[in-house]
Write a protein that holds these residues in place. Sequence first.
Motif, PDB file in Angstrom:
ATOM      1  N   SER A   1       0.813  -1.218   0.000  1.00 24.75           N
ATOM      2  CA  SER A   1       0.000   0.000   0.000  1.00 24.75           C
ATOM      3  C   SER A   1       0.845   1.266   0.000  1.00 24.75           C
ATOM      4  CB  SER A   1      -0.908   0.034   1.240  1.00 24.75           C
ATOM      5  OG  SER A   1      -1.780  -1.056   1.265  1.00 24.75           O
ATOM      6  N   ASN A   2       1.936   1.265   0.755  1.00 26.39           N
ATOM      7  CA  ASN A   2       2.736   2.479   0.945  1.00 26.39           C
ATOM      8  C   ASN A   2       4.193   2.284   0.532  1.00 26.39           C
ATOM      9  OD1 ASN A   2       0.405   2.713   2.932  1.00 26.39           O
ATOM     10  ND2 ASN A   2       1.259   4.785   2.943  1.00 26.39           N
ATOM     11  N   GLY A   3       4.432   1.466  -0.439  1.00 25.34           N
ATOM     12  CA  GLY A   3       5.782   1.278  -0.922  1.00 25.34           C
ATOM     13  C   GLY A   3       6.563   0.260  -0.122  1.00 25.34           C
TER      14      GLY A   3
ATOM     15  N   SER B   1      14.327   2.080   2.809  1.00 23.40           N
ATOM     16  CA  SER B   1      13.825   3.452   2.932  1.00 23.40           C
ATOM     17  C   SER B   1      14.445   4.178   4.113  1.00 23.40           C
ATOM     18  CB  SER B   1      12.302   3.444   3.061  1.00 23.40           C
ATOM     19  OG  SER B   1      11.901   2.742   4.212  1.00 23.40           O
ATOM     20  N   ALA B   2      15.062   3.439   5.041  1.00 23.68           N
ATOM     21  CA  ALA B   2      15.728   4.109   6.164  1.00 23.68           C
ATOM     22  C   ALA B   2      16.933   4.904   5.658  1.00 23.68           C
ATOM     23  CB  ALA B   2      16.170   3.085   7.209  1.00 23.68           C
ATOM     24  N   ARG B   3      17.612   4.385   4.620  1.00 22.00           N
ATOM     25  CA  ARG B   3      18.726   5.125   4.008  1.00 22.00           C
ATOM     26  C   ARG B   3      18.237   5.883   2.778  1.00 22.00           C
ATOM     27  NH1 ARG B   3      22.409   1.345   1.967  1.00 22.00           N
ATOM     28  NH2 ARG B   3      20.719  -0.162   2.012  1.00 22.00           N
ATOM     29  N   GLY B   4      17.173   5.374   2.159  1.00 19.72           N
ATOM     30  CA  GLY B   4      16.600   6.114   1.046  1.00 19.72           C
ATOM     31  C   GLY B   4      16.143   5.249  -0.110  1.00 19.72           C
TER      32      GLY B   4
ATOM     33  N   ALA C   1      13.346   9.457  -5.196  1.00 16.44           N
ATOM     34  CA  ALA C   1      13.297   9.759  -6.619  1.00 16.44           C
ATOM     35  C   ALA C   1      14.670  10.143  -7.171  1.00 16.44           C
ATOM     36  CB  ALA C   1      12.304  10.877  -6.880  1.00 16.44           C
TER      37      ALA C   1
ATOM     38  N   SER D   1       3.886   3.055  -4.676  1.00 22.64           N
ATOM     39  CA  SER D   1       3.027   2.641  -3.564  1.00 22.64           C
ATOM     40  C   SER D   1       2.809   1.127  -3.524  1.00 22.64           C
ATOM     41  CB  SER D   1       1.677   3.360  -3.634  1.00 22.64           C
ATOM     42  OG  SER D   1       1.018   3.067  -4.846  1.00 22.64           O
TER      43      SER D   1
ATOM     44  N   ALA E   1       6.522  -0.868   3.561  1.00 20.69           N
ATOM     45  CA  ALA E   1       6.731   0.244   4.496  1.00 20.69           C
ATOM     46  C   ALA E   1       5.516   0.377   5.406  1.00 20.69           C
ATOM     47  CB  ALA E   1       6.933   1.525   3.719  1.00 20.69           C
TER      48      ALA E   1
ATOM     49  N   SER F   1       1.471   3.627   8.163  1.00 21.52           N
ATOM     50  CA  SER F   1       1.047   4.056   6.830  1.00 21.52           C
ATOM     51  C   SER F   1       0.226   5.339   6.897  1.00 21.52           C
ATOM     52  CB  SER F   1       0.202   2.959   6.192  1.00 21.52           C
ATOM     53  OG  SER F   1       0.914   1.747   6.172  1.00 21.52           O
ATOM     54  N   GLU F   2       0.599   6.294   6.060  1.00 21.53           N
ATOM     55  CA  GLU F   2      -0.126   7.570   6.014  1.00 21.53           C
ATOM     56  C   GLU F   2      -0.659   7.824   4.598  1.00 21.53           C
ATOM     57  OE1 GLU F   2       2.268  10.210   9.370  1.00 21.53           O
ATOM     58  OE2 GLU F   2       2.796  10.402   7.251  1.00 21.53           O
TER      59      GLU F   2
ATOM     60  N   PRO G   1      -1.169   7.720  -1.238  1.00 22.95           N
ATOM     61  CA  PRO G   1      -0.291   7.186  -0.184  1.00 22.95           C
ATOM     62  C   PRO G   1       0.901   8.109   0.046  1.00 22.95           C
ATOM     63  CG  PRO G   1       0.029   5.976  -2.233  1.00 22.95           C
ATOM     64  CD  PRO G   1      -1.140   6.904  -2.458  1.00 22.95           C
ATOM     65  N   VAL G   2       1.322   8.183   1.296  1.00 17.07           N
ATOM     66  CA  VAL G   2       2.555   8.905   1.623  1.00 17.07           C
ATOM     67  C   VAL G   2       3.652   7.852   1.760  1.00 17.07           C
ATOM     68  CG1 VAL G   2       3.732  10.363   3.300  1.00 17.07           C
ATOM     69  CG2 VAL G   2       1.305  10.738   2.799  1.00 17.07           C
ATOM     70  N   LEU G   3       4.658   7.948   0.907  1.00 16.29           N
ATOM     71  CA  LEU G   3       5.721   6.940   0.865  1.00 16.29           C
ATOM     72  C   LEU G   3       6.850   7.319   1.821  1.00 16.29           C
ATOM     73  CD1 LEU G   3       5.763   6.374  -3.005  1.00 16.29           C
ATOM     74  CD2 LEU G   3       4.410   5.220  -1.253  1.00 16.29           C
ATOM     75  N   PRO G   4       7.591   6.328   2.306  1.00 20.60           N
ATOM     76  CA  PRO G   4       8.630   6.621   3.305  1.00 20.60           C
ATOM     77  C   PRO G   4       9.811   7.377   2.712  1.00 20.60           C
ATOM     78  CG  PRO G   4       8.718   4.313   2.641  1.00 20.60           C
ATOM     79  CD  PRO G   4       7.492   4.888   1.991  1.00 20.60           C
TER      80      PRO G   4
ATOM     81  N   PRO H   1      13.942   8.778   3.881  1.00 18.27           N
ATOM     82  CA  PRO H   1      14.977   8.668   4.921  1.00 18.27           C
ATOM     83  C   PRO H   1      15.033   9.948   5.743  1.00 18.27           C
ATOM     84  CG  PRO H   1      15.973   9.145   2.813  1.00 18.27           C
ATOM     85  CD  PRO H   1      14.505   8.948   2.545  1.00 18.27           C
ATOM     86  N   PRO H   2      15.572   9.865   6.950  1.00 17.77           N
ATOM     87  CA  PRO H   2      15.754  11.088   7.747  1.00 17.77           C
ATOM     88  C   PRO H   2      16.656  12.070   7.012  1.00 17.77           C
ATOM     89  CG  PRO H   2      16.136   9.116   9.064  1.00 17.77           C
ATOM     90  CD  PRO H   2      16.043   8.667   7.637  1.00 17.77           C
TER      91      PRO H   2
ATOM     92  N   ASP I   1       7.933  14.473  -4.318  1.00 19.66           N
ATOM     93  CA  ASP I   1       9.256  14.286  -4.901  1.00 19.66           C
ATOM     94  C   ASP I   1       9.211  14.629  -6.391  1.00 19.66           C
ATOM     95  OD1 ASP I   1       8.223  12.116  -6.267  1.00 19.66           O
ATOM     96  OD2 ASP I   1       9.163  10.600  -5.008  1.00 19.66           O
ATOM     97  N   SER I   2      10.351  14.495  -7.049  1.00 18.19           N
ATOM     98  CA  SER I   2      10.439  14.922  -8.450  1.00 18.19           C
ATOM     99  C   SER I   2       9.586  14.071  -9.379  1.00 18.19           C
ATOM    100  CB  SER I   2      11.898  14.872  -8.912  1.00 18.19           C
ATOM    101  OG  SER I   2      12.401  13.551  -8.785  1.00 18.19           O
TER     102      SER I   2
ATOM    103  N   ASN J   1       5.367  11.795  -6.419  1.00 15.31           N
ATOM    104  CA  ASN J   1       4.898  11.028  -5.250  1.00 15.31           C
ATOM    105  C   ASN J   1       4.820  11.937  -4.029  1.00 15.31           C
ATOM    106  OD1 ASN J   1       5.029   8.348  -6.523  1.00 15.31           O
ATOM    107  ND2 ASN J   1       7.243   8.699  -6.507  1.00 15.31           N
TER     108      ASN J   1
END
Lengths: 658, 162
Positions: A576-578, A599-602, A605, A630, A658, B2-3, B43-46, B48-49, B66-67, B70
């Motif tokens: 649902s959310n990637g 996704s913690a590191r990235g 896009a 997604s 995620a 999930s958001e 959906p809001v995708l994750p 990184p910090p 994002d570009s 998303n």
Amino acid sequence: MTASKIVTAAASGAGSSTTDVDDVFSSHTFLGNGSSQVITNNVDLTEGGMVWVKTRSHAAGGGIVDTETGASKYLLTNSTAAQVSGNSSVTAFNNNGFTVGSSGTFNESNYEYASWTFRKAEKFFDIVTYTGDSQQGRQIAHNLGSVPGMIWIKILSGGTDHWTVYHRGVTDSDPHDYRLRLNNNTEKHDVIVFNDTAPTSTHFTVSGYSEVNSSGKTYVAYIFAHNNNDGEFGPDSDQDIIKCGQFETSNNSNRQDVDLGFEPQFVLLKNVTNTTSGDWYTMDEIRGMTGGDGNDTSYLAANSSNQEYDFGSDTFYKYGSGFGVVNNAFATNVRFVYMAIRRGPLSPPDSVSEVFNANAYTGNGTANRKFTTNFQVDANLTRGRGNTYAPCLSSRLRNAMFETNESANSYSTLDNWIDWAHNDGFDYPGVFQYNNNNNDTYVHYNWKRAPKFFDVTVHKSNGQPDQQIPHNLEVAPEMAWIKAIDSANNWFVHHKDLTSGYNLILNSSDTETQSNTSGAASFTSTYWTPGNNGVLSGGGNNTYYMAWLWTTLAGISKVGSYTGNGSSQNIDCGFSNGAQMIIIKRYDPNANAWAIIDSARGIVAGNDPVLNLHNTSAEYTSGDDVDPLSSGFIINHDTSSYGLNSNTHKYIFYAVAA
Amino acid sequence: MSEYRERKTGEVKTQGEWRAVFKNMSLPKVWNSNVCDAMNIDPVLPSPPATTSAYQFSVRDGVEQDSKGNWVEKYVAKDMFSDIEGGKTKSEREKEYQATLDANVATSHRSTRNTLLAETDWTAMSDVTMADDMKTYRQALRDLPTHKNWPNLEDADWPTKP
């Protein structure tokens, strides 16, 4: 109500909930603070129940508090003393656990404690209190809903006396003719405390002996069930979760498996023939109940004030369908009785946050660094992001660390890589270059074992290709990583989308290789077999193996494959959310890396950092290999990318939502 | 957790919160694009910090596009410290913070060192003759606080037990 109960209720459409083992039992560790603290274990004690607390780090007896006799009172399991009252022991029973007060037995500052919570539930556990009348043949009613497997009786007031224990396994016939004593290590004795009358599904019987029925004195009885294919737990209300049984040891060093039909999370073990190793050994998987040779399994004793100790190797161990002992490790030619409680959960997870966590962090160089995941971590993969940092895989089932880039097993007995004795995360007890060097950067991934999501097994090979190693995934594993613990074999990787009869090697970038010519490793919904494969059974008899098993769970994890197109393509994982984490490996001709992205590191896009599992190379940050999507992830290809989508080449992957 | 972001209002809620909003709608476990279209949400995708320096931390700051269009989590780097009017400067506070971190690492290393020394205490008993390599090892442990890298020791800076 737990999430699993809610979903089960919805799925059944019956409007009624089912009961998971996690709803009625919990092993929970905590650090004392000397005042008051709330222990949250998600067991609803407003339904009634008992809490047993024992310090691990210091010598002191264990205390028991229950909802029937009330809070702020306790019994000591290693003492004949009457119930102590007016004391700040367990001060409240909550709908998600309990509150401990300042009593030293329950919450001394900086003491480490274990707690075991039993909730009243039919076919699991019940509590009754009664006042004695000295009448022989007194029947005491209970609401267990089945014939008890074990009963503990203790005088509460009016004097002191021993804990009296009935156990259905002390003899093959008429076990009710005997009693044990929880507060000491003595063997069974033929005494008419239970009136030589078998307990039934509605009551048990006592004589007029003072330890169970003296006129005017008050008593409590803790009654434990024995499920024998009549359990009513789990999503289909048909699973057993508690067994009270027995086995006999021989005078040899052979291993003896005790098949419970489930993997235990808690075992209480007692020699009933003599006092040799006669303690009431108490083990649970939070403090450490390991597989294989059982090294580092921790025990406390109900009859003793002793602090926690570890069994040595080849003493006590557990496996996917029960536990076992080495015959001459405790006592030879004797009978042991046990109570075993099943490991939960019995239902698949409803959300990924219950079972998986990816976290990027910077090392701080301090020992005992705690990471909170809010679930019980059963496996961990830690990888430094700089150069020369090995990917390190470990599991609660063995105190060890395995480098996925190595065939060697240099750290197979490392006992301070991770401290698993937490219910909500873990800590790194030591400061290793590979996990917490000051100012170095890392990422780690944490899994909880759960049906239809992830499992781990440890077993001792018998050298036979058809050996069946039980697991609890409940579906056939779609990906498995297998490693010999005590020999330097390559890692073996099974993936459902590889060519049949072929496997990958985790510590190598090699393409898929043919596993064998006569009989491949096989994976079913209940066990796996090594087949004629030198890596999996080549060590022959006595070699230990660990296996990490993954599968697809809708919306949470995906084991799949794709063919590269040399440009960009969507990989639909049904999320649902990637994706939160992705492992990718090309498996057709031409070797390529084991890549891990998260996704913690990235997963962004722009460029995405890629780490390897088969080497110690630094993170690659110069390519835009994946983009967020997604339903899963987008895989890209250009001149600077890492080669995860090369035209016509074939890839396998594992992704977590995620 | 999930958001999802409402397309018109920009309101962001968790999946559980949106389920409560659409309580009369039968919703599946996995929300694909059709489900999101029905609720007019994305959906809001994750993400990184945010990249931070030694004296910054990453904080969540809503969502952004994002570009590729998303909607993703937005994180920004914030300074841990600032100047206190009439008090310590940002730089002074950062130095204090670093000193605390170094002290924690030093405490941890001392504890490890003491454990390692205790493990070999038996070699120092009066009825045991301590080998030279053990003497060297134990002295090196005692000397660790004077090591040039102290307290930020590398693995190789620790002496090897004979």
